[in-house]
Scaffold this motif. Structure first.
Motif, mmCIF file in Angstrom:
data_model
loop_
_atom_site.group_PDB
_atom_site.id
_atom_site.type_symbol
_atom_site.label_atom_id
_atom_site.label_comp_id
_atom_site.label_asym_id
_atom_site.label_seq_id
_atom_site.Cartn_x
_atom_site.Cartn_y
_atom_site.Cartn_z
ATOM 1 N N GLY A 169 63.304 -59.733 62.724
ATOM 2 C CA GLY A 169 63.838 -60.414 63.897
ATOM 3 C C GLY A 169 62.870 -61.407 64.500
ATOM 4 N N TRP A 170 61.617 -60.983 64.713
ATOM 5 C CA TRP A 170 60.640 -61.907 65.287
ATOM 6 C C TRP A 170 60.230 -62.980 64.289
ATOM 7 N N SER A 171 60.317 -62.688 63.005
ATOM 8 C CA SER A 171 60.077 -63.729 62.001
ATOM 9 C C SER A 171 61.134 -64.827 62.111
ATOM 10 N N ALA A 172 62.395 -64.432 62.321
ATOM 11 C CA ALA A 172 63.459 -65.417 62.500
ATOM 12 C C ALA A 172 63.239 -66.238 63.765
ATOM 13 N N ILE A 173 62.848 -65.572 64.854
ATOM 14 C CA ILE A 173 62.664 -66.246 66.139
ATOM 15 C C ILE A 173 61.513 -67.237 66.086
ATOM 16 N N LEU A 174 60.474 -66.917 65.342
ATOM 17 C CA LEU A 174 59.295 -67.779 65.311
ATOM 18 C C LEU A 174 59.302 -68.784 64.160
ATOM 19 N N CYS A 175 59.974 -68.442 63.058
ATOM 20 C CA CYS A 175 59.912 -69.298 61.861
ATOM 21 C C CYS A 175 61.169 -70.120 61.633
ATOM 22 N N GLY A 176 62.303 -69.722 62.227
ATOM 23 C CA GLY A 176 63.523 -70.511 62.097
ATOM 24 C C GLY A 176 64.288 -70.308 60.813
ATOM 25 N N VAL A 177 63.976 -69.229 60.062
ATOM 26 C CA VAL A 177 64.710 -68.915 58.836
ATOM 27 C C VAL A 177 64.983 -67.416 58.807
ATOM 28 N N TRP A 178 65.984 -67.039 57.986
ATOM 29 C CA TRP A 178 66.351 -65.633 57.843
ATOM 30 C C TRP A 178 65.511 -64.956 56.757
ATOM 31 N N SER A 179 65.759 -63.674 56.581
ATOM 32 C CA SER A 179 64.904 -62.848 55.716
ATOM 33 C C SER A 179 64.942 -63.276 54.252
ATOM 34 N N GLU A 180 66.034 -63.903 53.812
ATOM 35 C CA GLU A 180 66.084 -64.334 52.420
ATOM 36 C C GLU A 180 65.056 -65.427 52.132
ATOM 37 N N SER A 240 53.705 -68.739 54.080
ATOM 38 C CA SER A 240 53.082 -69.972 53.593
ATOM 39 C C SER A 240 54.117 -71.078 53.421
ATOM 40 N N THR A 241 55.322 -70.702 52.973
ATOM 41 C CA THR A 241 56.406 -71.683 52.842
ATOM 42 C C THR A 241 57.152 -71.868 54.151
ATOM 43 N N TYR A 242 57.303 -70.796 54.900
ATOM 44 C CA TYR A 242 58.064 -70.825 56.148
ATOM 45 C C TYR A 242 57.192 -70.310 57.294
ATOM 46 N N PRO A 243 56.235 -71.118 57.743
ATOM 47 C CA PRO A 243 55.326 -70.676 58.800
ATOM 48 C C PRO A 243 56.017 -70.652 60.164
ATOM 49 N N SER A 244 55.313 -70.138 61.145
ATOM 50 C CA SER A 244 55.833 -70.136 62.503
ATOM 51 C C SER A 244 55.933 -71.553 63.046
ATOM 52 N N PHE A 245 56.782 -71.722 64.064
ATOM 53 C CA PHE A 245 56.894 -73.049 64.682
ATOM 54 C C PHE A 245 55.573 -73.442 65.344
ATOM 55 N N ILE A 246 54.740 -72.470 65.713
ATOM 56 C CA ILE A 246 53.431 -72.793 66.279
ATOM 57 C C ILE A 246 52.573 -73.491 65.226
ATOM 58 N N GLN A 247 52.620 -72.979 63.988
ATOM 59 C CA GLN A 247 51.878 -73.622 62.913
ATOM 60 C C GLN A 247 52.411 -75.027 62.650
ATOM 61 N N ARG A 248 53.725 -75.192 62.660
ATOM 62 C CA ARG A 248 54.300 -76.528 62.422
ATOM 63 C C ARG A 248 53.903 -77.484 63.546
ATOM 64 N N ALA A 249 53.853 -76.992 64.784
ATOM 65 C CA ALA A 249 53.441 -77.842 65.899
ATOM 66 C C ALA A 249 51.980 -78.254 65.758
ATOM 67 N N ASP A 259 49.404 -60.611 64.623
ATOM 68 C CA ASP A 259 48.590 -60.332 63.445
ATOM 69 C C ASP A 259 49.188 -60.914 62.175
ATOM 70 N N ASN A 260 50.526 -60.949 62.095
ATOM 71 C CA ASN A 260 51.181 -61.348 60.850
ATOM 72 C C ASN A 260 51.896 -62.694 60.927
ATOM 73 N N ILE A 261 52.675 -62.927 61.979
ATOM 74 C CA ILE A 261 53.506 -64.136 62.038
ATOM 75 C C ILE A 261 52.724 -65.309 62.614
ATOM 76 N N VAL A 262 52.146 -65.120 63.797
ATOM 77 C CA VAL A 262 51.361 -66.192 64.414
ATOM 78 C C VAL A 262 50.080 -66.419 63.632
ATOM 79 N N ALA A 263 49.439 -65.317 63.243
ATOM 80 C CA ALA A 263 48.209 -65.362 62.434
ATOM 81 C C ALA A 263 47.179 -66.289 63.088
ATOM 82 N N ASP A 264 46.669 -67.252 62.339
ATOM 83 C CA ASP A 264 45.617 -68.133 62.856
ATOM 84 C C ASP A 264 46.152 -69.438 63.428
#
Length: 618
Positions: A70-81, A96-105, A125-130
Motif C-alpha cells: 500500500g505505501w509502495s503504491a502511495i509513494l511510487c505511483g505503481v501497483w504491486s505487479e 530501482s525501476t519504480y522509485p519513490s516520487f521523492i527520488q524522482r523529485a 528504510d525501504n521505500i524512501v531509502a536514501d
C-alpha cells in the motif's frame, strides 16, 4: 541536497519574486483508516481541509491491502505487479525501476528540500531509502507531529511526507470498525496531530507566498482485527487533495439499478439488494444455536456480479474460519467459486469448490450439515461436493443470523439475496433439487422442521418478514428493495486510487512525468497551473540543459527532438514572457534577455505532446 548555488538562487528569488507562490507538497499518511470510520469520527481539522479539497471517500486500494504494497503504491505511483512488493518484508522489490516520487523529485532538481518522518520505520528504510534529504523514524504518532511542526518552523522544505500508525494499531487491537469506540478515538486523536502540523505550516513567515498542496490518504481499511483481503471495507480508502487554488469537489462512486433480462424461476416482483454497508439481522433465539449435535440445512438464493471475501449468510465472526458458526462466502481471496465454512473455535471445515456464481444471474445455494457425518453442498439443486464435519464441536454463537455481512457487520456482500430457509433437520438431495426453484408451501416434506423462511420480496423498508409462522422477523439495516429484473451496479471508475497520490504531488511541483516511467496513477489536479493550461498531454522525451542556465542558452536533446514545434516561458505567476517556434531538430533556445529568477518552460509538439520543466537563471 541543498548546495551553495541553490542558496544563492533562493536568496535572489527572495528579493525579485517576493509575491510569487512557491509550490510545496505535504503528504500525510494515516495507516489503516476505514473511510466510513473517518466520516463517523469527529475530525474538525481534516474536515476543514476537505472544505478546500478534491475529496473521494470512495477511493480504492484495489491491489494488496497490506501496508508494504500500500505505501509502495502511495509513494511510487505503481501497483504491486510493478514495484513487486507483496508483503511487509519488501523482498524482491523493484524500486530501482519504480522509485519513490521523492527520488524522482530529487532526480529532477537536487536543490529540492525533501523530508520524511515515519512512525512505521520500514517506509523510510525501504521505500524512501536514501532519497530524502532528511528522514527520521519515531516510536509514536505524537513524536512524528512534534518533529514535523518543529521542522516546518525553522526549515524550508519543499516536500514533506508524514506517516502516522496509531489508528492501525487500534484496528488490530480491537477492530477496524466505525462502531468501535477505541478505533474512532484513535482517528480523532490523529486529527488533533494533523491540526498541530497544519498550524505549524500556516504559521510559517513565508506561508502567504507559498502554495502548499496537502494530500491525506491511508493504505488500507480493515475487517475485524485484520486486513489483506479483497472485501470492500479493506479496499475502500480515502484521498484528500487540499490547497488554496483547488476547486472543492467530492467524488463518489456511482450506484444504479440496471434492468437486465434474467432467468428468475420464482418470478418475484421484488428482491432485497445489499451494498457494501448493509445487512439484515435476525435476533438471537435458542433455535438458531445448533450446538454440537443438531443437524440443520441452510438455503438461499443470490444474484451478484462480485466475488469477494464476504459473508452472504451466516451466524459467525468471519474474521477467522476457526470461529464458531457457519457462513456462505467465496473462496479466498476473491473467488470466483462460492464456498461454505463451519467452525467450532478450534477446528474448521471448508468446501471451496462451489460454482462461479458472480454472473448476474439468480442461483440457489443449499448446504446440509450432518453433524456426525458430511457437510453437503448443492447449487441450483445439483449436488457439488461434501466434506466430513464429524470433528466439529459446539458452533453456538448466540448471535442470531445475519444476511449480507458477518456478525460484526463486516465482510459486506454486494448483490441480492432472497428465499433464505433454515431447517433443523437434513433436507435430502432429491428434495433440494425438487424445491430449489419453488417458493415454499406446506406440501414441502420438511415443512414441519422449518425454523425460519424469509422470501425477502415484500418491499417493506425496515422489516424482513419470516413467513414460517415462527415470527423470527429480521431488521433491515440499509438494504434496498428493488424490482426483480434489475440489479445494483456500483461503478468506481471515477474515484481515486492510491497510485494517484504521488502523480498529483509531482504535477503540483511542475515536475514532468515521462512516459517511460510507466506510472499507473493519474493526477487529481490540472496540468501544472502556472500556465493556466488544463488539457491532458503526453510528455515529450526531452532533456533540457544546463539547468541552472549558463551563457543564456538552453540546449534540448532526446528522442522526441523532431516532434517539438514551439516553446513558451512563464514566470512563477504564470505570466508569459517569451515564446517562439522551433523548426524540426532545432535544439537551442536563447534566454539571455530574461533576468535572474525561476521560470517554467513549456515545450509543445506534434500528437499533443508536451513537456513542462522548471529552469533557473542565476
Amino acid at each position: 541536497m541543498k548546495n551553495l548555488l541553490g542558496f544563492l538562487i533562493i536568496l535572489a528569488l527572495t528579493f525579485s519574486l517576493q509575491a510569487q507562490d512557491n509550490k510545496k507538497v505535504l503528504i500525510i499518511g494515516i495507516d489503516g483508516v476505514r473511510s466510513d470510520a473517518l466520516v463517523a469520527a469527529n475530525t474538525p481539522e481534516i474536515d476543514g481541509l476537505i472544505e478546500t479539497a478534491i475529496y473521494s471517500p470512495d477511493a480504492l486500494n484495489d491491489d494488496i491491502t497490506i501496508s508494504g504494497p500500500g505505501w509502495s503504491a502511495i509513494l511510487c505511483g505503481v501497483w504491486s505487479e510493478k514495484h513487486l512488493v507483496t508483503g511487509n518484508n519488501f523482498s524482491g522489490n523493484d524500486y530501482s525501476t519504480y522509485p519513490s516520487f521523492i527520488q524522482r523529485a530529487e532526480d529532477f532538481d537536487s536543490n529540492l528540500h525533501t523530508v520524511s518522518f515515519c512512525h512505521w520505520g520500514p517506509i523510510n528504510d525501504n521505500i524512501v531509502a536514501d532519497a530524502a534529504d532528511f528522514k527520521l523514524n519515531f516510536g509514536s504518532d505524537q513524536e512524528v507531529a512534534d518533529q514535523a511542526a518543529n521542522y516546518l518552523a525553522v526549515n524550508d522544505p519543499d516536500i514533506v511526507f508524514l506517516h502516522f500508525d496509531d489508528v492501525d494499531h487500534a484496528g488490530h487491537g480491537s477492530g477496524f470498525s466505525p462502531d468501535n469506540p477505541a478505533y474512532i478515538t484513535a482517528i480523532e486523536t490523529v486529527d488533533v496531530l494533523v491540526g498541530q502540523v497544519q498550524d505549524a505550516l500556516e504559521n510559517r513567515a513565508t506561508y502567504e507566498e507559498e502554495d502548499w498542496l496537502i494530500l491525506i490518504t491511508t493504505d488500507h481499511g480493515g475487517q475485524g482485527t485484520s486486513h489483506g483481503g479483497t472485501s470492500f471495507t479493506e479496499e475502500n480508502v480515502f484521498v484528500i487533495a487540499s490547497g488554496k487554488n483547488i476547486e472543492p469537489i467530492v467524488i463518489r462512486r456511482d450506484s444504479s439499478y440496471t434492468s437486465s433480462p434474467i432467468d428468475n424461476c420464482l418470478e418475484a416482483d421484488a428482491a432485497l439488494a445489499f451494498d457494501s454497508s448493509s445487512s439484515v439481522e435476525i435476533a438471537d433465539t435458542p433455535s438458531f444455536n445448533f450446538g454440537s449435535t443438531q443437524d440443520f440445512t441452510i438455503e438461499c438464493r443470490v444474484r451478484t456480479n462480485v466475488s469477494a471475501d464476504v459473508s452472504i449468510v451466516g451466524n459467525k465472526d468471519w474474521d477467522s474460519g476457526l470461529n464458531p458458526g457457519f457462513v456462505f462466502s467465496f473462496s479466498y481471496p476473491n473467488g470466483p467459486e462460492w464456498k461454505v465454512n463451519i467452525g467450532d473455535g478450534s477446528n474448521r471445515v471448508d468446501i471451496n469448490t462451489g460454482g462461479e456464481i458472480a454472473d448476474g444471474e439468480w442461483h440457489t445455494l443449499s448446504v446440509s450439515f450432518d453433524r456426525d457425518g458430511m457437510m453437503s453442498m448443492y447449487e441450483d439443486g445439483v449436488f457439488l461436493s461434501a466434506s466430513d464435519i464429524s470433528n466439529i464441536g459446539n458452533i453456538d454463537t448466540n448471535a442470531g443470523l445475519i444476511f449480507g455481512a458477518d456478525t460484526n457487520n463486516g465482510y459486506s456482500y454486494s448483490g441480492e439475496i432472497a428465499e433464505v430457509r433454515v431447517w433443523n433437520t437434513l433436507v435430502d438431495g432429491a428434495t433440494i433439487e425438487n424445491w430449489h426453484c419453488q417458493s415454499l408451501e406446506n406440501t414441502h416434506p420438511n415443512y414441519a422442521d422449518l425454523l425460519g423462511y424469509w422470501p425477502m420480496n415484500e418491499e417493506e423498508d425496515n422489516i424482513v418478514s419470516d413467513v414460517s409462522g415462527n415470527e423470527h422477523h429480521g431488521l433491515n439495516n440499509g438494504a434496498f428493495w428493488q424490482s426483480g429484473d434489475s440489479i445494483l451496479v456500483e461503478n468506481f471508475d471515477h474515484t481515486f486510487r492510491l497510485v494517484d497520490v504521488p502523480v498529483t504531488a509531482l504535477q503540483h511541483l511542475c515536475i514532468p512525468i515521462l512516459p517511460e516511467w510507466n506510472l499507473d496513477g493519474q493526477s487529481l489536479i490540472d496540468l501544472c497551473d502556472i500556465t493556466g493550461t488544463t488539457q491532458p498531454f503526453v510528455a515529450l522525451d526531452i532533456q533540457i540543459a544546463p539547468n541552472p542556465v549558463t551563457n543564456g542558452v538552453l540546449y534540448l536533446s532526446g528522442k522526441d527532438l523532431m516532434l517539438i514545434q514551439a516553446f513558451n516561458i512563464y514566470d512563477i505567476t504564470g505570466k508569459l514572457l517569451q515564446k517562439g517556434s522551433l523548426s524540426q531538430g532545432l535544439n537551442q533556445i536563447n534566454v539571455s534577455k530574461l533576468p535572474a529568477g525561476a521560470y517554467l518552460i513549456e515545450l509543445s509538439g506534434k500528437e499533443n505532446r508536451k513537456l513542462q520543466s522548471r529552469i533557473v537563471i542565476p
